[in-house]
Design an enzyme around this catalytic site. Structure first.
Site, PDB file in Angstrom:
ATOM      1  N   SER A  73       7.390   4.017  12.693  1.00  0.00           N
ATOM      2  CA  SER A  73       8.218   5.214  12.631  1.00  0.00           C
ATOM      3  C   SER A  73       9.063   5.311  13.885  1.00  0.00           C
ATOM      4  O   SER A  73       8.703   4.755  14.933  1.00  0.00           O
ATOM      5  CB  SER A  73       7.338   6.460  12.513  1.00  0.00           C
ATOM      6  OG  SER A  73       8.084   7.648  12.704  1.00  0.00           O
TER       7      SER A  73
ATOM      8  N   THR B  99       0.847  -1.192   0.000  1.00  0.00           N
ATOM      9  CA  THR B  99       0.000   0.000   0.000  1.00  0.00           C
ATOM     10  C   THR B  99       0.885   1.245   0.000  1.00  0.00           C
ATOM     11  O   THR B  99       2.044   1.194   0.365  1.00  0.00           O
ATOM     12  CB  THR B  99      -0.944   0.027   1.219  1.00  0.00           C
ATOM     13  OG1 THR B  99      -0.175   0.221   2.420  1.00  0.00           O
ATOM     14  CG2 THR B  99      -1.740  -1.263   1.321  1.00  0.00           C
ATOM     15  N   GLY B 100       0.308   2.353  -0.425  1.00  0.00           N
ATOM     16  CA  GLY B 100       1.091   3.590  -0.510  1.00  0.00           C
ATOM     17  C   GLY B 100       2.223   3.457  -1.514  1.00  0.00           C
ATOM     18  O   GLY B 100       3.323   3.967  -1.313  1.00  0.00           O
ATOM     19  N   ALA B 101       1.933   2.797  -2.644  1.00  0.00           N
ATOM     20  CA  ALA B 101       2.990   2.434  -3.598  1.00  0.00           C
ATOM     21  C   ALA B 101       3.210   3.454  -4.704  1.00  0.00           C
ATOM     22  O   ALA B 101       4.031   3.226  -5.592  1.00  0.00           O
ATOM     23  CB  ALA B 101       2.660   1.076  -4.229  1.00  0.00           C
ATOM     24  N   SER B 102       2.532   4.588  -4.655  1.00  0.00           N
ATOM     25  CA  SER B 102       2.665   5.554  -5.750  1.00  0.00           C
ATOM     26  C   SER B 102       3.847   6.502  -5.590  1.00  0.00           C
ATOM     27  O   SER B 102       4.197   7.220  -6.525  1.00  0.00           O
ATOM     28  CB  SER B 102       1.376   6.372  -5.897  1.00  0.00           C
ATOM     29  OG  SER B 102       1.110   7.101  -4.711  1.00  0.00           O
ATOM     30  N   SER B 103       4.483   6.505  -4.406  1.00  0.00           N
ATOM     31  CA  SER B 103       5.638   7.372  -4.195  1.00  0.00           C
ATOM     32  C   SER B 103       6.454   6.880  -3.003  1.00  0.00           C
ATOM     33  O   SER B 103       6.033   5.979  -2.272  1.00  0.00           O
ATOM     34  CB  SER B 103       5.200   8.825  -3.952  1.00  0.00           C
ATOM     35  OG  SER B 103       4.509   8.943  -2.714  1.00  0.00           O
TER      36      SER B 103
ATOM     37  N   ILE C 289       8.671   5.358  -0.141  1.00  0.00           N
ATOM     38  CA  ILE C 289       9.059   4.004   0.283  1.00  0.00           C
ATOM     39  C   ILE C 289       8.287   2.937  -0.478  1.00  0.00           C
ATOM     40  O   ILE C 289       8.863   1.936  -0.930  1.00  0.00           O
ATOM     41  CB  ILE C 289       8.829   3.840   1.801  1.00  0.00           C
ATOM     42  CG1 ILE C 289       9.809   4.722   2.586  1.00  0.00           C
ATOM     43  CG2 ILE C 289       8.987   2.375   2.216  1.00  0.00           C
ATOM     44  CD1 ILE C 289       9.487   4.834   4.066  1.00  0.00           C
ATOM     45  N   GLY C 290       6.979   3.116  -0.627  1.00  0.00           N
ATOM     46  CA  GLY C 290       6.167   2.118  -1.327  1.00  0.00           C
ATOM     47  C   GLY C 290       6.570   1.948  -2.773  1.00  0.00           C
ATOM     48  O   GLY C 290       6.629   0.821  -3.286  1.00  0.00           O
TER      49      GLY C 290
ATOM     50  N   TYR D 291       0.962  12.859  14.468  1.00  0.00           N
ATOM     51  CA  TYR D 291       1.497  11.747  13.672  1.00  0.00           C
ATOM     52  C   TYR D 291       2.118  10.703  14.594  1.00  0.00           C
ATOM     53  O   TYR D 291       1.917   9.490  14.407  1.00  0.00           O
ATOM     54  CB  TYR D 291       2.535  12.289  12.686  1.00  0.00           C
ATOM     55  CG  TYR D 291       3.320  11.244  11.932  1.00  0.00           C
ATOM     56  CD1 TYR D 291       2.785  10.618  10.814  1.00  0.00           C
ATOM     57  CD2 TYR D 291       4.612  10.888  12.328  1.00  0.00           C
ATOM     58  CE1 TYR D 291       3.510   9.672  10.108  1.00  0.00           C
ATOM     59  CE2 TYR D 291       5.346   9.940  11.633  1.00  0.00           C
ATOM     60  CZ  TYR D 291       4.787   9.330  10.525  1.00  0.00           C
ATOM     61  OH  TYR D 291       5.515   8.390   9.838  1.00  0.00           O
TER      62      TYR D 291
END
Length: 374
Positions: free
Chosen positions: A185, A54-58, A60-61, A198
């Site tokens: 984190s 997930t979160g693969a568009s920029s 770390i992902g 956060y």
């Protein structure tokens, strides 16, 4: 004749029951055998895996997806930015890799379930699930709106919960050794200023991960549960963040490349790991924060106010990716400082023989940083 038929039927029923019981015993014995070796759980090699990210568009992902595909894994990439995902999948397929995409907002349970369903429909199963999607808010806790905090928690915490549930459900049904990897984190180990909301979300992720690890172990489910502890990473994370500051959020100081996090994630996909710290920075903060909490408070108050922004105006709130997809296909951000080429601490975690080398490297790095300040 009727009595003979009844006796024969009864015997047949007993045989069926006995066979079923034998099969059940075999399954349980097999499961117990796998569980007995849970700490030495044998996970598939990446080239034989289907990995959901997930979160693969920029950030770390994106780096993890590219590295996983390069190592032969079939990848299922998910994010809100469909255009970026399409470009990524086309890029991977042109290189001969197997990949598919799912436009999804991980803050919505139905979207997360759609990710799992797509992976199963496309590849028949998945072996590793990486909960990586995340967004930050830069601002004092008392100033950040409740709506913004709720939206951030929807992505950072509830997205991990939904992803964990979808993944574990599939892993239980398969009964095959698998991996669940949650990206936390350094601020999930130790609170901070300015990114206080956060940090609260990441504390929740850490607590969730540790708790489900114990429950799955108690249930004898053959799943490796790993928590990734990144330090400061050079990604567009700061540009995507919602800012309450006058100056643009940015990392300053020692920063690690996203490749170091991807390396830790993919190592954990093949090798059961409880925790992977990205950089001595993350591990040191965890240890010092635990052993000397009051001293750490003072250090964080002194260091963090001056090292979380650049000297340029902050972007307007509507430009953040808190409520909508941010720009995609960028691995790196616009951070300021000493951007490392990798993490020796990750190397040490993968190969204990490198521990001494890592320790020496950390010492040299500290000495060099001190020399630069003079």
């Amino acid at each position: 004749m009727k009595h003979q038929q009844i006796d024969q039927d009864g015997q047949n029923s007993d045989k069926v029951i006995a066979l079923k019981e034998a099969d059940t015993r075999k399954v349980n014995q097999s499961r117990d055998h796998v569980f007995s070796k849970l700490n030495n759980l044998t996970l598939k090699k990446l080239k034989d895996q289907v990995i959901v990210i997930t979160g693969a568009s920029s950030g770390i992902g994106l780096v993890t997806a590219r590295m996983a595909a390069a190592k032969g894994a079939k990848v299922v990439v998910a994010a809100r930015n469909e255009k970026a995902l399409m470009e990524l999948v086309n890029e991977l397929r042109e290189k001969g890799h197997s990949a598919t995409l799912v436009q999804a907002d991980v803050g919505r349970e139905e979207d997360v379930n759609k990710i799992a369903e797509t992976a199963i429909k496309e590849f028949g199963h998945f072996d590793t699930w990486v909960n990586n999607a995340g967004i930050s808010i830069f601002g004092h806790a008392m100033e950040v709106s409740i709506d913004d905090i709720k939206r951030m928690f929807a992505t950072n915490f509830w997205g991990v919960v939904y992803g964990s549930k979808a993944a574990v459900k599939h892993f239980k049904e398969r009964g095959v050794p698998s991996a669940l990897i949650n990206v936390g984190s350094l601020f999930g180990d130790r609170g901070t200023v300015i990114q206080s909301t956060y940090a609260a979300a990441k504390f929740s992720v850490h607590g969730w991960t540790e708790s489900i690890r114990m429950e799955l172990e108690k249930e004898k489910v053959p799943v490796s549960v790993t928590l990734i502890h990144p330090g400061r990473i050079d990604t567009p994370y700061n540009e995507h963040a919602r800012s309450y500051l006058n100056k643009q959020p940015a990392h300053r100081g020692m920063i690690y490349p996203p490749e170091a996090v991807a390396e830790a994630i993919l190592y954990s996909a093949e090798n059961p790991k409880r925790d992977m710290f990205i950089g001595s920075q993350a591990k040191a903060l965890y240890l010092v924060g635990t052993l000397c909490p009051r001293l750490t408070d003072k250090l964080m108050e002194f260091i963090m106010y001056r090292t979380q922004h650049a000297n340029r105006p902050s972007k307007p709130p509507e430009d953040s990716a808190l409520y909508h997809a941010g720009y995609g296909l960028h691995e790196r951000g616009t951070n300021i400082g000493w951007i490392r080429s990798g993490s020796m601490y990750v190397k040490a975690a993968k190969h204990p023989i490198f521990s001494t080398t890592a320790a020496i490297g950390i010492g040299v790095a500290a000495w060099a940083a001190m020399k630069r300040k003079k």
